[in-house]
Design a protein around this motif. Sequence first.
Motif, mmCIF file in Angstrom:
data_model
loop_
_atom_site.group_PDB
_atom_site.id
_atom_site.type_symbol
_atom_site.label_atom_id
_atom_site.label_comp_id
_atom_site.label_asym_id
_atom_site.label_seq_id
_atom_site.Cartn_x
_atom_site.Cartn_y
_atom_site.Cartn_z
ATOM 1 N N LEU A 5 26.683 34.389 51.382
ATOM 2 C CA LEU A 5 27.293 33.261 52.107
ATOM 3 C C LEU A 5 27.753 32.172 51.370
ATOM 4 O O LEU A 5 28.519 31.457 51.623
ATOM 5 N N LEU A 6 26.977 31.753 50.202
ATOM 6 C CA LEU A 6 27.130 30.750 49.452
ATOM 7 C C LEU A 6 28.560 31.084 48.879
ATOM 8 O O LEU A 6 29.440 30.108 48.727
ATOM 9 N N ALA A 7 28.793 32.105 48.248
ATOM 10 C CA ALA A 7 30.061 32.441 47.745
ATOM 11 C C ALA A 7 31.128 32.148 48.848
ATOM 12 O O ALA A 7 32.278 31.690 48.663
ATOM 13 N N LEU A 8 30.757 32.865 50.016
ATOM 14 C CA LEU A 8 31.753 32.682 51.019
ATOM 15 C C LEU A 8 32.040 31.265 51.319
ATOM 16 O O LEU A 8 33.169 30.779 51.622
ATOM 17 N N ALA A 9 31.126 30.483 51.482
ATOM 18 C CA ALA A 9 31.320 28.892 51.621
ATOM 19 C C ALA A 9 32.225 28.200 50.823
ATOM 20 O O ALA A 9 32.893 27.354 51.057
ATOM 21 N N LEU A 10 31.946 28.443 49.579
ATOM 22 C CA LEU A 10 32.746 27.855 48.436
ATOM 23 C C LEU A 10 34.099 28.502 48.521
ATOM 24 O O LEU A 10 35.212 27.645 48.148
ATOM 25 N N LEU A 11 34.513 29.697 48.646
ATOM 26 C CA LEU A 11 35.671 30.043 48.757
ATOM 27 C C LEU A 11 36.363 29.533 50.175
ATOM 28 O O LEU A 11 37.647 29.218 49.984
ATOM 29 N N LEU A 19 39.184 33.728 39.448
ATOM 30 C CA LEU A 19 38.489 34.457 38.577
ATOM 31 C C LEU A 19 37.042 34.046 38.997
ATOM 32 O O LEU A 19 35.904 34.799 38.992
ATOM 33 N N GLY A 20 36.694 32.623 38.966
ATOM 34 C CA GLY A 20 35.534 32.004 39.344
ATOM 35 C C GLY A 20 34.983 32.552 40.652
ATOM 36 O O GLY A 20 33.556 32.816 40.713
ATOM 37 N N LEU A 21 35.871 32.626 41.523
ATOM 38 C CA LEU A 21 35.339 33.211 43.040
ATOM 39 C C LEU A 21 34.858 34.398 42.850
ATOM 40 O O LEU A 21 34.102 35.095 43.811
ATOM 41 N N VAL A 22 35.467 35.348 41.970
ATOM 42 C CA VAL A 22 34.843 36.742 42.028
ATOM 43 C C VAL A 22 33.936 36.997 41.073
ATOM 44 O O VAL A 22 33.023 37.757 41.491
ATOM 45 N N ALA A 23 33.829 36.124 39.984
ATOM 46 C CA ALA A 23 32.610 36.281 39.036
ATOM 47 C C ALA A 23 31.207 35.731 39.750
ATOM 48 O O ALA A 23 30.472 36.296 39.449
#
Length: 642
Positions: A173-179, A297-301
């Motif tokens: 969820l943190l990655a999703l929020a950042l995206l 790339l950062g969002l995927v990494a």
Amino acid sequence: MSLVLSLVLLGLAIGQRTVWAPPDTIVSQLEESPDSQLLLISGETMNAHDGRQTVTITADGPINAVVGRDHDVLGWVGDAAHSVASIDDTQTMALEEQAGNEEPLPELAGGDLWIEEHLGEGEVRIPIDLPVGYSLLIAGEPGQAAPADVRVEWPFDAKTPLFGPLLTAGLVLLALALLLFLLALRRHRRSRGPQRRSHRELSRAERRALRREAREGLPRPQGAVAAGEARPALEPADAEGSDASPVDASDGTSVDGTDGSAPASTDEGIASAPDGAEQDRGRGRAERAAAPRRRRLGLVALPVIAVVGLTGCGPQYWPSAEPAATSDAAPQPTSLEETLPPVALTESQFTRVLESTREAVAEADEALDIERAADRLAGPALDARRTNYEVRSQNGELPALQGIPDGDVELLLPQQTEVWPRTVMAVVGWEDGAQAQSTLVFQQTDARADYRLVYQMTLASGVQLPAVASPTIGAASLPGDTPLLLHRPDEITSGYASVLLRGDESEYASWFQEEGDALREAVGRAAKDELVQRPEFELSLLEWGASDDEQAPLMLVTNEGGALLATSFTETQRATPREEGVEIEARDGAGILAGVEQSDTGIETTYQIQVLFAVPPAGAPEGTQIQVVGYSQSLLDAREVG
């Protein structure tokens, strides 16, 4: 919303390992005081939980705690009253009192049965990994009850099965929020109004038009370029790398007074930008094009790194299925050792026994102290030293008996048994390789007694012992009337004594192998006949007799079904005068024991003979004989005839 949920989930995951984390150990405390002096904790109780145990015992006085095999511990406890600790359903240690006699108990520590000993005052802490089949026995001060403050701790594999899922969901969820934040920021930038367009290269037609306007004295366009129009490639303020001079708009001349026309060039009179500037602009465009790729790339990494990190979490951080219920059936033996009775003692235990015997015998030989020798000697071995100490106390020049070998244990053969008495045979060498190895035979009469050396015999030169089992398997013993051997053990001793007295005329002569028998060569019938012919005995009558020893033979089975048989007997030599006036001389130790140096009635001397036989099994091929593989002889007694 995604950010809030991720923070909540991450907080819950951290709480699983901090605030709500279970304890690191499981503790079971003795809740009641024992009534008896002994407290027993079995291996089953100690393995109520997985992991290495830590036992803490606290008392006001001395504390003794020993570890031994179950049958050894129970054998030592015997009929004595004792308390047995076990773990109940509430994970506390409950006591079960076992009634028994209240007779004073011997010192618990120092016995030959124990694998480990832990002694202390006030508190003893014992880190141990006690397997099933072993027990811990605790004793307090003599005549008082065992310590009541006993605690057992186990390491607890703290399982937090929600930690993994909560942490994973929080990171996702943190990655999703950042995206979502980055996407919103990009959308906002695109929709916030007019933006300055980036410079572009002028076409050839535009450059020609710009040159004509400059020649005609027309002012160059200022300010923003309308949509669809091109901005001039060179402006007075930005043409650092150009060779053209600024042009005055009023008269068409340059500021320095020169003609305002641009010098001719390869590009039809228009000066082009230097190569360095073109490269800088190319790099800028490449960097602006690569920036979105780096962000993607950062969002995927980020989630990939989180997943990789979670793979390092142990299974205790993830939900798992309950282990399948195990059967209550007794485990089936998987090896030969598990189907046989346990050995009388282990190699480490025998090492302690041997060292203690060496120390006791060395001290006793030095001080001629038979009481000290009795701590580790018994039977024929003790009888021989008693006589030796007696004669040496009156004549210090007489030789001492052979001590306990100081070399390595070459062979160890313990008896397979859980009961008493127990027998152990060993072949031990000397540090001086020139000395022949000795066979030592120990016996433990009961669980509370020490092992004592009963027989000590020197191995005969050139004789090979039969193959025996390893020390971890051991060997069985046999009764004296067993039919499993070539001849009955209780007849072998007297039979061999008869052969030494009568030689080939003995009815037992065919039982024993003569070749390689050094004992028969030294004191057999042929040696006796030679002794009679000596001049000093010309006027003496020499007679011999033999009798069985009080010590019963000790034997252990060999690999081929035979046995190693250790036994002893006494042989008496009687010297009497043939004529009146002839005196019989008693030399050295015999004279001291007889109390006279010469006698006109005669001297009777008794010798002890210890023998180690290799006895073939009952099914051995015809003609197989018993072999003497070791022996010893020593003076036992002497008296005047009359």
